[in-house]
Scaffold this motif. Structure first.
Motif, mmCIF file in Angstrom:
data_model
loop_
_atom_site.group_PDB
_atom_site.id
_atom_site.type_symbol
_atom_site.label_atom_id
_atom_site.label_comp_id
_atom_site.label_asym_id
_atom_site.label_seq_id
_atom_site.Cartn_x
_atom_site.Cartn_y
_atom_site.Cartn_z
ATOM 1 N N LYS A 1 1.269 11.293 -6.298
ATOM 2 C CA LYS A 1 0.878 12.177 -7.400
ATOM 3 C C LYS A 1 0.903 13.635 -6.949
ATOM 4 O O LYS A 1 0.341 13.986 -5.921
ATOM 5 N N TRP A 2 1.579 14.450 -7.731
ATOM 6 C CA TRP A 2 1.623 15.890 -7.506
ATOM 7 C C TRP A 2 0.991 16.607 -8.695
ATOM 8 O O TRP A 2 1.078 16.147 -9.835
ATOM 9 N N HIS B 1 0.833 -1.202 0.000
ATOM 10 C CA HIS B 1 0.000 0.000 0.000
ATOM 11 C C HIS B 1 0.871 1.258 0.000
ATOM 12 O O HIS B 1 0.575 2.237 -0.682
ATOM 13 N N SER B 2 1.977 1.223 0.765
ATOM 14 C CA SER B 2 2.832 2.394 0.877
ATOM 15 C C SER B 2 3.549 2.705 -0.433
ATOM 16 O O SER B 2 4.085 3.776 -0.611
ATOM 17 N N GLY C 1 13.419 32.986 -11.742
ATOM 18 C CA GLY C 1 12.246 32.181 -11.418
ATOM 19 C C GLY C 1 12.636 30.965 -10.598
ATOM 20 O O GLY C 1 13.825 30.636 -10.475
ATOM 21 N N SER C 2 11.649 30.291 -10.034
ATOM 22 C CA SER C 2 11.943 29.177 -9.123
ATOM 23 C C SER C 2 10.913 28.067 -9.222
ATOM 24 O O SER C 2 9.822 28.238 -9.775
ATOM 25 N N PHE C 3 11.288 26.938 -8.652
ATOM 26 C CA PHE C 3 10.355 25.853 -8.372
ATOM 27 C C PHE C 3 10.037 25.908 -6.886
ATOM 28 O O PHE C 3 10.933 26.095 -6.054
ATOM 29 N N PHE C 4 8.757 25.729 -6.557
ATOM 30 C CA PHE C 4 8.301 25.744 -5.172
ATOM 31 C C PHE C 4 7.400 24.527 -4.930
ATOM 32 O O PHE C 4 6.840 23.968 -5.870
ATOM 33 N N ALA C 5 7.241 24.157 -3.656
ATOM 34 C CA ALA C 5 6.321 23.065 -3.322
ATOM 35 C C ALA C 5 5.662 23.335 -1.969
ATOM 36 O O ALA C 5 6.226 24.028 -1.107
ATOM 37 N N ASN C 6 4.473 22.779 -1.808
ATOM 38 C CA ASN C 6 3.827 22.783 -0.499
ATOM 39 C C ASN C 6 4.752 22.059 0.476
ATOM 40 O O ASN C 6 5.223 20.961 0.194
ATOM 41 N N MET C 7 5.032 22.674 1.615
ATOM 42 C CA MET C 7 6.021 22.131 2.540
ATOM 43 C C MET C 7 5.662 20.729 3.024
ATOM 44 O O MET C 7 6.520 19.825 3.066
ATOM 45 N N ASP C 8 4.409 20.510 3.401
ATOM 46 C CA ASP C 8 4.001 19.196 3.918
ATOM 47 C C ASP C 8 4.164 18.115 2.865
ATOM 48 O O ASP C 8 4.645 17.013 3.151
ATOM 49 N N GLU D 1 6.892 14.829 2.891
ATOM 50 C CA GLU D 1 6.395 13.451 2.814
ATOM 51 C C GLU D 1 7.203 12.602 1.831
ATOM 52 O O GLU D 1 7.150 11.374 1.895
ATOM 53 N N LEU D 2 7.941 13.228 0.938
ATOM 54 C CA LEU D 2 8.667 12.481 -0.081
ATOM 55 C C LEU D 2 9.833 11.700 0.528
ATOM 56 O O LEU D 2 10.538 12.213 1.405
#
Length: 344
Positions: A31-32, A25-26, A240-247, A251-252
């Protein structure tokens, strides 16, 4: 005894299968959803190859779904959507996505902060901007992943620009900070959705664009609706930059974080040579736009005004003052180093 042994053997297999179930399952696909500032034609160069590569190498462990300018949310709402987790990642400049940080004004085209595209990664990786960006975005629940350079900022216009006087009253699509700076020369900054720009020039709602270099003008169709390209620029490279939601980022697993970093580095490298070669080739071989130039002695007024603008920004906060000082020190170092870093 035989039946008991058979039972234990069978039960052992069943138990192992039961214990293994959570591990299976893990391993479900992560998906992002990532939205870029760029429309489809531009994204084919500035981000899509890198995302396609990431998805291929991730081998089913993770998949990034790429969305183009304003496809899920308007560009001006990208930060909030990412912060809330509505989308997982963003490719944009700080300025366009209206991030509520001390560094926002320096994203996109901060006037004359860079001369060449290599200035941007050097500033972030060797002069401390990366650490400042990381700290500022961590305060608001967003991970600043990586910064890179795009193209220089030039005017593409319907009418020729041969002097500063010609800029007065021109309605121009540009970035917030660039527009704030250029307004002192009579430019009227206009904000519109990215996909509406070409039509807005055709209908006369816009007189021009100060959003890119000539490579993008040709790539996205703006060279088809404008007639002139001003060789003077207000910045040597878009930041410019790449950003992501911190949470979501935290998790990655570590190997996917590393793969993400390698993919972004690949994206930055591609843009370095795509833009650098494209700017020269289309200026010398392009047939759709006529080149115009404001004389150096007159354009010096714009460069002098940028120094005043930097000091105005520095006065707004301690963090901004720190960044402006880094930019001053860096550019002074490049001037001192001389050729090929700077041609005074």
């Amino acid at each position: 005894m035989t039946n008991r042994r058979q039972f234990l053997k069978t039960a052992g297999i069943a138990g192992a299968a039961t214990l293994a179930a959570p591990a299976v399952h893990s391993q479900s696909v992560i998906k992002w959803r990532m939205q870029t500032y760029a429309g489809p034609a531009l994204a084919e160069h500035v981000v899509k190859p890198a995302i396609d590569s990431f998805n291929k190498v991730a081998e089913g462990q993770m998949e990034i779904e790429l969305y183009y300018a304003d496809q899920l949310v308007p560009t001006g709402e990208l930060f909030r959507a990412m912060q809330r987790g509505t989308i997982d990642a963003v490719q944009s400049d700080d300025d366009s996505m209206a991030s509520p940080t001390e560094v926002t004004v320096f994203g996109g085209y901060f006037p004359f902060a860079s001369r060449y595209s290599l200035d941007v990664p050097v500033l972030f990786n060797q002069w401390g901007l990366g650490e400042i960006w990381d700290e500022e975005y961590s305060k608001v629940g967003v991970k600043h992943l990586s910064a890179g350079a795009w193209d220089p900022c030039h005017f593409a216009t319907k009418d020729p620009i041969n002097s500063l006087e010609d800029l007065k009253g021109k309605r121009v699509f540009t970035f917030p900070t660039a527009g704030r700076f250029l307004s002192q020369f009579g430019v009227v900054p206009v904000t519109l959705p990215w996909e509406d720009i070409e039509v807005a020039v055709q209908t006369g709602e816009l007189d021009g664009i100060a959003w890119s270099g000539i490579t993008e003008d040709y790539t996205v169709g703006w060279a088809d609706v404008t007639n002139y390209f001003l060789t003077n620029n207000i910045s040597g490279a878009w930041c410019g930059s790449f950003f992501a939601n911190m949470d979501r980022y935290e998790e990655l697993p570590e190997h996917l974080k590393e793969l993400l970093k390698l993919t972004m580095d690949s994206s930055h490298y591609y843009r370095q040579h795509w833009y650098w070669g494209g700017e020269a080739k289309l200026r010398t071989e392009g047939t759709k736009m006529e080149l115009t130039t404001i004389p150096d002695e007159e354009w010096a007024q714009v460069e002098s005004a940028a120094k005043v603008f930097w000091d105005e920004i520095a006065a707004e906060s301690e963090t901004k003052a720190k960044i402006v000082q880094i930019l001053k020190d860096y550019n002074a170092s490049m001037e001192k180093a001389g050729r090929p870093y700077r041609y005074s």
